[in-house]
Design a protein around this motif. Structure first.
Motif, PDB file in Angstrom:
ATOM      1  N   ARG A  19      -3.118   0.772  -4.042  1.00  0.00           N
ATOM      2  CA  ARG A  19      -1.877   0.356  -4.696  1.00  0.00           C
ATOM      3  C   ARG A  19      -2.174   0.112  -6.156  1.00  0.00           C
ATOM      4  N   SER A  20      -1.248   0.479  -7.035  1.00  0.00           N
ATOM      5  CA  SER A  20      -1.465   0.265  -8.472  1.00  0.00           C
ATOM      6  C   SER A  20      -0.128  -0.010  -9.145  1.00  0.00           C
ATOM      7  N   GLN A  21      -0.135  -1.011 -10.030  1.00  0.00           N
ATOM      8  CA  GLN A  21       1.065  -1.348 -10.803  1.00  0.00           C
ATOM      9  C   GLN A  21       1.059  -0.659 -12.168  1.00  0.00           C
ATOM     10  N   ARG A  22      -0.114  -0.233 -12.606  1.00  0.00           N
ATOM     11  CA  ARG A  22      -0.220   0.368 -13.934  1.00  0.00           C
ATOM     12  C   ARG A  22      -0.265   1.899 -13.893  1.00  0.00           C
ATOM     13  N   LEU A  23      -0.781   2.466 -12.801  1.00  0.00           N
ATOM     14  CA  LEU A  23      -0.972   3.917 -12.731  1.00  0.00           C
ATOM     15  C   LEU A  23      -0.016   4.529 -11.708  1.00  0.00           C
ATOM     16  N   ASP A  24       0.353   5.805 -11.966  1.00  0.00           N
ATOM     17  CA  ASP A  24       1.192   6.563 -11.037  1.00  0.00           C
ATOM     18  C   ASP A  24       0.273   7.370 -10.108  1.00  0.00           C
ATOM     19  N   LEU A  25       0.109   6.885  -8.892  1.00  0.00           N
ATOM     20  CA  LEU A  25      -0.812   7.559  -7.957  1.00  0.00           C
ATOM     21  C   LEU A  25      -0.244   8.851  -7.384  1.00  0.00           C
ATOM     22  N   LEU A  58      -7.287   0.027 -10.868  1.00  0.00           N
ATOM     23  CA  LEU A  58      -7.202  -0.221 -12.311  1.00  0.00           C
ATOM     24  C   LEU A  58      -7.583   1.025 -13.106  1.00  0.00           C
ATOM     25  N   GLY A  59      -8.412   1.876 -12.522  1.00  0.00           N
ATOM     26  CA  GLY A  59      -8.823   3.107 -13.192  1.00  0.00           C
ATOM     27  C   GLY A  59      -9.070   4.208 -12.184  1.00  0.00           C
ATOM     28  N   ILE A  60      -8.845   5.460 -12.601  1.00  0.00           N
ATOM     29  CA  ILE A  60      -9.035   6.616 -11.701  1.00  0.00           C
ATOM     30  C   ILE A  60      -9.456   7.825 -12.512  1.00  0.00           C
ATOM     31  N   ALA A 120       0.857  -1.197   0.000  1.00  0.00           N
ATOM     32  CA  ALA A 120       0.000   0.000   0.000  1.00  0.00           C
ATOM     33  C   ALA A 120       0.887   1.239   0.000  1.00  0.00           C
ATOM     34  N   THR A 121       0.625   2.160  -0.955  1.00  0.00           N
ATOM     35  CA  THR A 121       1.412   3.402  -1.064  1.00  0.00           C
ATOM     36  C   THR A 121       0.600   4.634  -0.722  1.00  0.00           C
ATOM     37  N   HIS A 122      -0.726   4.545  -0.846  1.00  0.00           N
ATOM     38  CA  HIS A 122      -1.586   5.695  -0.593  1.00  0.00           C
ATOM     39  C   HIS A 122      -2.820   5.241   0.175  1.00  0.00           C
TER      40      HIS A 122
END
Length: 601
Positions: A561-567, A595-597, A542-544
């Motif tokens: 947490r996301s591997q595809r997006l830069d939070l 996955l989407g934001i 968890a980063t955020h």
């Protein structure tokens, strides 16, 4: 002629003493004035330590309502604004509840500088929670330094008497008589104003000043009459000189006539010249006697007038002395009353401080008990966590998560500690403000020796301000206790929820391990809130954290947490996220694999 000269002397004495009388009379209020300084500050109360409401430019005309030592109370311009509570206004911004006070800022800690009566409509400029920023009404007042405001004064000009030429003297005499009539009318008008002012001003001080004024006016009048007598003597000397000059001219004419016609009619010419000389001498003597007589009459009248004025001044001085003694006795009585009021205020302040210390000790004891409860709950949770970690393969990862939770709890504890310290600091500031108010009350008590009536109103205002301060302190203390109560309830509820969540997750993990060896695909979830970085508490899992924005602050909803997006680029933004709801075992909050934001409108 003699009466005219006396009137002229009296008018001159009045004109000379008028500026001195004006200087000895205190200014009346309300009065107009002019700002002499550049950018003169407008204060909420009479003192440089109070809030600055605005400023006056140099040359601005102001209306002065009253004076307190070195400060003037003035009417406010439209550019000055104040703050009132929303509950004192109706939907049309009309004052419906009293007291409606104008404060220097949006809070009861700011000074109240004016009151607004019921039924007055105010123009609202800004809305801030339960406060409304409004334009100051026309009757509102505040304070400026008296050194930078010049009050309007009456200026009387005195014109010098012209030269003593015979023809010009007659013209000047007529002009002076006309001015005398105008001055008498003005003197009557000023006398009426002075009488009205005398009824308004304190009788003791004014009587002494009036007696001294009359005495000096009488002395000045006697001096001027003596000078007039001296001038009359000088006029007699001049008349004698003119007589001698006429004799000299007559002798020269007689000599010339004798030389011109020495023969026939010399005796007749000499006789005629002698007659002219005798007539000139007689006229000069008559003029000198008349001038001396007039000067003597003037001197006797001046002496008589001076004695009358001295008698009146002595009577006025006796009456003034009696009034002064009565005033001093009243001042001593007021001093005793003020001392008793100050002692009562000091006793009330000491009692309030003692009660505040007792309440603070109770609050500290409650906080310690809550801290012990929290530590016990944390210890129990840690033991349960160790048992769960012993049964799972990823001990290191779970240990890291437990450490992150411990840091979060420590941050919450530190935040609570900071809130407690802030409350203590606020209480100390409030105590310092009360001490300053007590010092101000003491200063007003000393000022009561000069302005008894004004000091009574100020003492009432100081007592009212102390009561309001005590009420504010009580409200703040009640709010702080309520917050601590809520915090304890939330901590207990969170501990119970954590325990229930751990038991549920343990049961679900046991059921899943029995049902199938392969984990099911997490469900899709959608959450809305504000993205906040975990910064140093971030882990690979968890980063955020996604938080809900409430009136009390940010409430965490789930970890992200996301591997595809830069939070990182979404930090601080209100968004809607879509992803898999992982729900790690023993985590207090769910974890969303984003996955989407998209940004929330």
């Amino acid at each position: 002629m003699q009466k005219t000269w006396i009137n002229l002397f009296l008018l001159s004495a009045w004109l000379i003493s008028a500026p001195w009388l004006a200087a000895q009379t205190e200014p009346s209020f309300p009065s107009l004035g002019t700002v002499t300084g550049s950018q003169v500050n407008i204060r909420a109360r009479p003192g440089t330590s109070f809030e600055n409401l605005g400023s006056f430019n140099q040359g601005t005309r102001v209306t002065v309502v009253s004076q307190l030592e070195d400060w003037y109370e003035v009417r406010l311009p439209e550019t000055v604004h104040g703050w009132v509570t929303a509950d004192t206004l109706d939907e049309n911004n009309v004052v419906q509840k009293e007291p409606c006070r104008l404060h220097a800022g949006p809070g009861l800690v700011f000074s109240a500088f004016a009151k607004v009566g019921k039924g007055v409509k105010l123009e609202v400029i800004e809305v801030l929670e339960n406060w409304r920023r409004v334009k100051a009404p026309p009757e509102a007042t505040a304070w400026v330094n008296a050194a930078y405001v010049a009050l309007d004064q009456l200026v009387v000009a005195v014109t010098e008497q012209p030269a003593d030429d015979a023809a010009k003297w007659a013209e000047e005499k007529a002009r002076q008589e006309e001015k005398l009539a105008q001055a008498k009318a003005e003197a009557d008008r000023l006398a009426a104003l002075a009488k009205a002012e005398a009824e308004r001003v304190a009788q003791g001080k004014h009587a002494v000043v009036e007696a001294e004024t009359k005495r000096q006016a009488a002395e000045l009048q006697a001096k001027m009459q003596a000078e007039a007598a001296a001038k009359a003597k000088e006029a007699a000397k001049e008349a004698e000189a003119k007589r001698l000059e006429a004799e000299r001219v007559a002798r020269e004419q007689a000599n010339a006539a004798a030389k011109a016609v020495q023969a026939a009619n010399a005796a007749e010419i000499v006789k005629a010249a002698e007659e002219k000389r005798l007539a000139a001498e007689l006229k000069a003597k008559e003029d000198a006697v008349a001038a001396a007589k007039e000067a003597e009459e003037l001197r006797l009248a001046a002496e008589k007038k001076l004695k009358e004025e001295e008698a009146k001044a002595a009577e006025a001085a006796k009456a003034a002395e009696a009034k002064r003694l009565a005033t001093e006795q009243k001042i001593q009585e007021e001093k005793a009353k003020a001392a008793e009021a100050a002692k009562a205020a000091e006793a009330a302040r000491v009692a309030a401080e003692l009660k505040a210390k007792e309440e603070e000790a109770k609050a500290i004891a409650i906080a310690k008990a809550a801290e012990a409860t929290r530590l016990a709950a944390e210890l129990k949770a840690k033991q349960a966590e160790e048992q769960r970690l012993a049964a799972e393969q990823k001990a290191k990862e779970e240990a890291a998560k437990a450490e992150a939770r411990a840091k979060e709890a420590e941050a919450a504890r530190l935040a609570a500690e900071e809130a407690r310290l802030a409350a203590e600091q606020k209480a100390k500031e409030e105590e310092a403000r009360l001490k300053a108010a007590a010092q101000e009350a003491e200063a007003r008590r000393l000022a009561a020796e000069k302005k008894i009536k004004e000091e009574e109103a100020k003492a009432a205002a100081a007592v009212k301000a102390a009561e309001e301060a005590a009420a504010r302190r009580a409200e703040a203390e009640a709010a702080r206790l309520e917050q601590e109560k809520k915090a304890r309830a939330e901590a207990e509820s969170a501990a119970q929820k954590a325990k229930a969540e751990e038991e549920r997750l343990a049961k679900e993990a046991a059921a899943k391990s029995k049902a199938s060896s392969e984990p099911a695909l997490p469900k899709m979830a959608q959450r809305t809130g504000r993205v906040i970085s975990l910064q140093r508490n971030a882990t690979p899992e968890a980063t955020h954290v996604l938080c809900e924005v409430t009136s009390r602050g940010l409430v965490p909803l789930c970890y992200l947490r996301s591997q595809r997006l830069d939070l990182n680029q979404w930090e601080g933004a209100d968004v809607t996220v879509t992803g898999r709801d992982v729900k790690p075992p023993a985590w207090r909050l769910p974890l969303i694999l984003v996955l989407g934001i998209q940004k929330t409108p």
